[in-house]
Design an enzyme around this catalytic site. Structure first.
Site, mmCIF file in Angstrom:
data_model
loop_
_atom_site.group_PDB
_atom_site.id
_atom_site.type_symbol
_atom_site.label_atom_id
_atom_site.label_comp_id
_atom_site.label_asym_id
_atom_site.label_seq_id
_atom_site.Cartn_x
_atom_site.Cartn_y
_atom_site.Cartn_z
ATOM 1 N N HIS A 143 3.443 5.392 6.392
ATOM 2 C CA HIS A 143 2.139 5.642 6.387
ATOM 3 C C HIS A 143 1.310 4.750 6.998
ATOM 4 C CE1 HIS A 143 4.347 6.056 2.335
ATOM 5 N NE2 HIS A 143 3.769 7.139 2.398
HETATM 6 FE FE1 FES Z 1 4.082 3.049 3.351
HETATM 7 FE FE2 FES Z 1 5.332 1.460 5.065
HETATM 8 S S1 FES Z 1 3.212 2.125 5.111
HETATM 9 S S2 FES Z 1 6.185 2.554 3.343
#
Ligand code: FES
Length: 181
Positions: A143
């Site tokens: 993410h």
């Molecule tokens: Fe979601 Fe690393 S940003 S697991």
């Protein structure tokens, strides 16, 4: 007749005592299964990093956890300043690390960075890359949380805290012992 009634009640008492005893043993086993001693979290792992070149990262498995050892160059260390306002926890007040690593480089020695290689959002493995202005950083592919090479997380992603630093100590210039202060 009276003798039989006494014998019956004695038998019931014995059954009850036996049942309670079995229940006690069962509960004891269950409690042991739940509370049995776990492998010590700090079970030490010595690692020789003597051949690790500046800018290079090595990865080791520490009882199922990925641990990074990064040798930072003098330029890397100098570049760890000047963007603190972009970081979620620049002073590592809300993050996990040994007390001796609660500093700007988050390590016992500025040139050596040791951390658990798992994003603090949902545990994905971030990757070392060259970021803006050629500054090295870790980017999590899941993410897009981003960390500097002291493991300090930028505000831009969902990860709430800096990378976790395990207990460790250094022996000379070549050896780090992970899991032991
Ligand atoms: Fe979601 Fe690393 S940003 S697991």
């Amino acid at each position: 007749m009276n003798k039989d009634r006494i014998a019956g009640s004695e038998r019931r008492r014995l059954y009850l005592a036996g049942g309670l005893c079995a229940l006690g043993v069962g509960l004891g086993v269950a409690r042991y299964v739940v509370t049995r001693p776990q492998p010590p979290a700090g079970h030490p792992l010595p690692v020789d990093f003597g051949d690790l070149a500046p800018g290079k990262l090595m990865t080791v498995d520490w009882h199922g956890r990925t641990v990074w050892i990064l040798r930072r160059s003098a330029d890397d260390i100098a570049a760890l300043a000047g963007y603190e306002s972009e970081l979620a926890d620049p002073a590592s007040l809300l993050s996990l690390q040994p007390e001796g690593c609660r500093n700007a480089h988050r390590s016992l020695r500025p040139e050596l960075f040791v951390a658990i290689g798992q994003c603090t959002h949902q545990g994905c493995p971030p990757a070392l890359r060259s970021g803006a202005g050629n500054r090295a950083e870790f980017l999590c592919p899941c993410h897009s949380s981003k960390y500097d090479i002291a493991g300090r997380v930028f505000r831009t992603g969902p990860a709430p805290a800096n990378l976790v630093i395990p207990e460790y100590h250094l022996e000379g210039d070549r050896r780090v012992v992970i899991g032991e202060a």
